[in-house]
Design a protein around this motif. Structure first.
Motif, PDB file in Angstrom:
ATOM      1  N   TYR A  24      46.683  37.830  50.125  1.00  0.00           N
ATOM      2  CA  TYR A  24      46.945  36.394  49.942  1.00  0.00           C
ATOM      3  C   TYR A  24      46.118  35.506  50.865  1.00  0.00           C
ATOM      4  CZ  TYR A  24      49.381  32.004  49.264  1.00  0.00           C
ATOM      5  OH  TYR A  24      49.662  30.699  48.977  1.00  0.00           O
ATOM      6  N   TYR A  25      45.948  35.892  52.102  1.00  0.00           N
ATOM      7  CA  TYR A  25      45.259  35.013  53.053  1.00  0.00           C
ATOM      8  C   TYR A  25      43.754  35.250  53.156  1.00  0.00           C
ATOM      9  CZ  TYR A  25      49.735  33.197  54.564  1.00  0.00           C
ATOM     10  OH  TYR A  25      50.969  32.581  54.596  1.00  0.00           O
ATOM     11  N   PHE A  26      43.271  36.408  52.721  1.00  0.00           N
ATOM     12  CA  PHE A  26      41.838  36.678  52.851  1.00  0.00           C
ATOM     13  C   PHE A  26      41.119  36.750  51.499  1.00  0.00           C
ATOM     14  CE2 PHE A  26      43.461  38.153  56.927  1.00  0.00           C
ATOM     15  CZ  PHE A  26      42.498  37.665  57.806  1.00  0.00           C
ATOM     16  N   LEU A  27      41.767  37.281  50.468  1.00  0.00           N
ATOM     17  CA  LEU A  27      41.093  37.457  49.184  1.00  0.00           C
ATOM     18  C   LEU A  27      41.339  36.304  48.212  1.00  0.00           C
ATOM     19  CD1 LEU A  27      41.694  41.283  48.558  1.00  0.00           C
ATOM     20  CD2 LEU A  27      39.829  40.164  49.802  1.00  0.00           C
ATOM     21  N   VAL A  28      42.583  35.837  48.132  1.00  0.00           N
ATOM     22  CA  VAL A  28      42.926  34.775  47.176  1.00  0.00           C
ATOM     23  C   VAL A  28      42.112  33.496  47.398  1.00  0.00           C
ATOM     24  CG1 VAL A  28      44.763  33.213  46.421  1.00  0.00           C
ATOM     25  CG2 VAL A  28      45.230  35.659  46.653  1.00  0.00           C
ATOM     26  N   PRO A  29      41.993  32.987  48.637  1.00  0.00           N
ATOM     27  CA  PRO A  29      41.241  31.724  48.817  1.00  0.00           C
ATOM     28  C   PRO A  29      39.771  31.824  48.423  1.00  0.00           C
ATOM     29  CG  PRO A  29      42.588  32.209  50.751  1.00  0.00           C
ATOM     30  CD  PRO A  29      42.582  33.443  49.905  1.00  0.00           C
ATOM     31  N   GLU A  30      39.206  33.037  48.478  1.00  0.00           N
ATOM     32  CA  GLU A  30      37.798  33.220  48.119  1.00  0.00           C
ATOM     33  C   GLU A  30      37.623  33.653  46.655  1.00  0.00           C
ATOM     34  OE1 GLU A  30      35.301  32.395  49.754  1.00  0.00           O
ATOM     35  OE2 GLU A  30      35.400  32.897  51.892  1.00  0.00           O
ATOM     36  N   ASN A  31      38.747  33.744  45.931  1.00  0.00           N
ATOM     37  CA  ASN A  31      38.712  34.227  44.537  1.00  0.00           C
ATOM     38  C   ASN A  31      38.074  35.608  44.440  1.00  0.00           C
ATOM     39  OD1 ASN A  31      39.931  31.930  43.315  1.00  0.00           O
ATOM     40  ND2 ASN A  31      37.988  30.827  43.455  1.00  0.00           N
ATOM     41  N   LEU A  32      38.344  36.460  45.406  1.00  0.00           N
ATOM     42  CA  LEU A  32      37.803  37.813  45.421  1.00  0.00           C
ATOM     43  C   LEU A  32      38.792  38.744  44.732  1.00  0.00           C
ATOM     44  CD1 LEU A  32      36.440  37.933  49.082  1.00  0.00           C
ATOM     45  CD2 LEU A  32      35.119  37.686  46.971  1.00  0.00           C
ATOM     46  N   ALA A  33      38.301  39.451  43.728  1.00  0.00           N
ATOM     47  CA  ALA A  33      39.163  40.351  42.960  1.00  0.00           C
ATOM     48  C   ALA A  33      38.582  41.756  42.983  1.00  0.00           C
ATOM     49  CB  ALA A  33      39.315  39.848  41.531  1.00  0.00           C
ATOM     50  N   PRO A  34      38.802  42.496  44.081  1.00  0.00           N
ATOM     51  CA  PRO A  34      38.226  43.843  44.193  1.00  0.00           C
ATOM     52  C   PRO A  34      39.083  44.908  43.515  1.00  0.00           C
ATOM     53  CG  PRO A  34      39.353  43.297  46.218  1.00  0.00           C
ATOM     54  CD  PRO A  34      39.505  42.100  45.314  1.00  0.00           C
ATOM     55  N   GLY A  36      42.707  46.204  41.250  1.00  0.00           N
ATOM     56  CA  GLY A  36      44.154  46.180  41.433  1.00  0.00           C
ATOM     57  C   GLY A  36      44.811  45.067  40.641  1.00  0.00           C
ATOM     58  N   ILE A  37      46.138  45.176  40.527  1.00  0.00           N
ATOM     59  CA  ILE A  37      46.892  44.122  39.843  1.00  0.00           C
ATOM     60  C   ILE A  37      46.833  42.828  40.641  1.00  0.00           C
ATOM     61  CG2 ILE A  37      49.244  43.409  39.209  1.00  0.00           C
ATOM     62  CD1 ILE A  37      47.862  45.219  37.210  1.00  0.00           C
ATOM     63  N   SER A  38      46.746  42.936  41.961  1.00  0.00           N
ATOM     64  CA  SER A  38      46.590  41.726  42.781  1.00  0.00           C
ATOM     65  C   SER A  38      45.291  41.016  42.423  1.00  0.00           C
ATOM     66  CB  SER A  38      46.602  42.087  44.266  1.00  0.00           C
ATOM     67  OG  SER A  38      47.835  42.646  44.639  1.00  0.00           O
ATOM     68  N   GLY A  39      44.216  41.809  42.239  1.00  0.00           N
ATOM     69  CA  GLY A  39      42.939  41.215  41.842  1.00  0.00           C
ATOM     70  C   GLY A  39      43.004  40.602  40.454  1.00  0.00           C
ATOM     71  N   LEU A  40      43.653  41.305  39.526  1.00  0.00           N
ATOM     72  CA  LEU A  40      43.799  40.779  38.175  1.00  0.00           C
ATOM     73  C   LEU A  40      44.650  39.507  38.180  1.00  0.00           C
ATOM     74  CD1 LEU A  40      43.203  41.136  35.179  1.00  0.00           C
ATOM     75  CD2 LEU A  40      45.215  42.620  35.014  1.00  0.00           C
ATOM     76  N   SER A  41      45.650  39.463  39.053  1.00  0.00           N
ATOM     77  CA  SER A  41      46.493  38.266  39.172  1.00  0.00           C
ATOM     78  C   SER A  41      45.673  37.076  39.654  1.00  0.00           C
ATOM     79  CB  SER A  41      47.648  38.527  40.139  1.00  0.00           C
ATOM     80  OG  SER A  41      48.471  39.583  39.681  1.00  0.00           O
ATOM     81  N   ILE A  42      44.738  37.340  40.584  1.00  0.00           N
ATOM     82  CA  ILE A  42      43.862  36.272  41.080  1.00  0.00           C
ATOM     83  C   ILE A  42      43.017  35.718  39.940  1.00  0.00           C
ATOM     84  CG2 ILE A  42      41.910  35.766  42.610  1.00  0.00           C
ATOM     85  CD1 ILE A  42      43.050  37.893  44.540  1.00  0.00           C
ATOM     86  N   VAL A  43      42.473  36.607  39.108  1.00  0.00           N
ATOM     87  CA  VAL A  43      41.658  36.177  37.963  1.00  0.00           C
ATOM     88  C   VAL A  43      42.502  35.391  36.966  1.00  0.00           C
ATOM     89  CG1 VAL A  43      40.305  36.955  35.980  1.00  0.00           C
ATOM     90  CG2 VAL A  43      40.023  38.089  38.199  1.00  0.00           C
ATOM     91  N   SER A 164      36.124  41.547  34.877  1.00  0.00           N
ATOM     92  CA  SER A 164      36.711  40.248  34.538  1.00  0.00           C
ATOM     93  C   SER A 164      36.399  39.201  35.605  1.00  0.00           C
ATOM     94  CB  SER A 164      38.227  40.385  34.360  1.00  0.00           C
ATOM     95  OG  SER A 164      38.865  40.718  35.577  1.00  0.00           O
ATOM     96  N   ALA A 165      36.262  39.642  36.864  1.00  0.00           N
ATOM     97  CA  ALA A 165      35.908  38.722  37.945  1.00  0.00           C
ATOM     98  C   ALA A 165      34.488  38.188  37.764  1.00  0.00           C
ATOM     99  CB  ALA A 165      36.039  39.416  39.296  1.00  0.00           C
ATOM    100  N   PHE A 166      33.575  39.052  37.267  1.00  0.00           N
ATOM    101  CA  PHE A 166      32.205  38.610  36.997  1.00  0.00           C
ATOM    102  C   PHE A 166      32.194  37.483  35.968  1.00  0.00           C
ATOM    103  CE2 PHE A 166      30.644  42.524  38.992  1.00  0.00           C
ATOM    104  CZ  PHE A 166      29.460  42.074  39.583  1.00  0.00           C
ATOM    105  N   VAL A 176      30.388  40.282  45.207  1.00  0.00           N
ATOM    106  CA  VAL A 176      31.133  40.526  46.447  1.00  0.00           C
ATOM    107  C   VAL A 176      32.433  41.264  46.140  1.00  0.00           C
ATOM    108  CG1 VAL A 176      32.286  39.460  48.425  1.00  0.00           C
ATOM    109  CG2 VAL A 176      30.134  38.525  47.601  1.00  0.00           C
ATOM    110  N   GLY A 177      33.096  40.857  45.044  1.00  0.00           N
ATOM    111  CA  GLY A 177      34.324  41.541  44.644  1.00  0.00           C
ATOM    112  C   GLY A 177      34.066  42.982  44.260  1.00  0.00           C
ATOM    113  N   ALA A 178      32.913  43.242  43.599  1.00  0.00           N
ATOM    114  CA  ALA A 178      32.561  44.607  43.221  1.00  0.00           C
ATOM    115  C   ALA A 178      32.323  45.470  44.459  1.00  0.00           C
ATOM    116  CB  ALA A 178      31.316  44.604  42.343  1.00  0.00           C
TER     117      ALA A 178
END
Length: 281
Positions: A24-34, A36-43, A164-166, A176-178
């Motif tokens: 939440y504090y490091f990946l979400v603000p940068e829209n980084l989806a490396p 996982g379901i957390s990454g898919l949720s960000i997308v 999907s992040a691409f 960066v997410g990859a």
């Protein structure tokens, strides 16, 4: 509820809190989806006006059904708890201290911090035979049926999320997410191995009785003794073999200098140890 079970759930809660913080504090603000379901949720949060914690929860409920079917009730039961904790901790963070901007101005630094924290939390949860849900469940299934290690399984399961992040964020953020996708698999394996790696210590000493007694009394570990003969001197020797945690080995190493300055020691890294005094099957 058994004492061991309570301890397991405490560790699951602690691990999921670390995962939630890293994501939440490091990946979400940068829209980084490396992955996982957390990454898919960000997308998906870019397409639907729903909090990330709720998207995460809904997606996990679907995959939990798959987890119950393939991994059994115990795994599924623990994972239900960890999914609840992960969504709960993210909801608390969204409510109490929303992530309005990246922690640092460097996207790679945010990526590394987020990956290391979430991988650390994941390894704690995995070691309780649970999962934070999502593609972790798929990784566990691949581990059980295809014998892939968990890190590789996570990488295989997360291909769709990275692609999907691409499409959502473009080449720069997607790349960066990859990289984070690859790094996550490596770091998860590193932390998981860190919980189980031990040292096999082989000791040849003229003061073998003192060495054995120190291992018994101070380290509370057992030893195996082999009778041997020196090839050059033809003298009878006792070879002491013991398995120690890393910190225990360093304690013994310092003491051996005082017991026998001429001691001969061989140390090997052991990936896993099962049995009395160590992990149970």
């Amino acid at each position: 509820m058994k004492k061991e079970t309570v301890k397991e759930y405490i560790f699951i809660a602690f691990g999921t809190m670390i995962v939630a913080f890293g994501v939440y504090y490091f990946l979400v603000p940068e829209n980084l989806a490396p992955g996982g379901i957390s990454g898919l949720s960000i997308v998906l949060s870019n397409y639907v006006a729903i909090p990330i914690s709720l998207i995460n929860f809904i997606l996990n409920v679907i995959l939990l059904i798959v987890g119950f079917a393939f991994l059994g009730k115990e795994f599924g039961g623990k994972t239900v708890v960890s999914v609840f904790f992960l969504s709960f901790f993210m909801f608390v963070m969204e409510t109490v201290h929303p992530a309005t901007k990246p922690v640092t101005d460097e996207i790679l630094l945010n990526l590394i911090c987020g990956i290391v924290l979430s991988a650390m939390g994941l390894s704690i949860v995995f070691n309780q035979n649970a999962s934070t849900g999502g593609t972790d469940i798929i990784a566990k299934i691949l581990n059980k049926y295809a014998h892939l290690d968990i890190g590789t399984g996570l990488m295989a399961a997360d291909v769709f999320v990275v692609l999907s992040a691409f499409f959502t964020y473009g080449i720069k953020t997607g790349t960066v997410g990859a990289f984070g996708w690859f790094l996550n698999g490596v770091v998860v394996n590193y932390f998981i191995d860190g919980f189980s790696v031990k040292n096999e210590v082989v000791i040849i000493s003229d003061h073998h009785e003192k060495v054995k007694q120190y291992i018994f009394d101070r380290l509370d570990r057992g030893v195996t003794v082999y009778k041997a003969e020196g090839g050059y001197t033809n003298q009878q020797k006792e070879i002491i073999v013991t398995i120690l945690a890393r910190r225990e080995y360093f304690v013994l190493k310092n003491q051996l200098k005082h017991i026998d300055p001429n001691v001969f020691v061989i140390v090997r890294t052991v990936q896993e140890v099962y049995g009395s005094g160590f992990s149970k099957f």
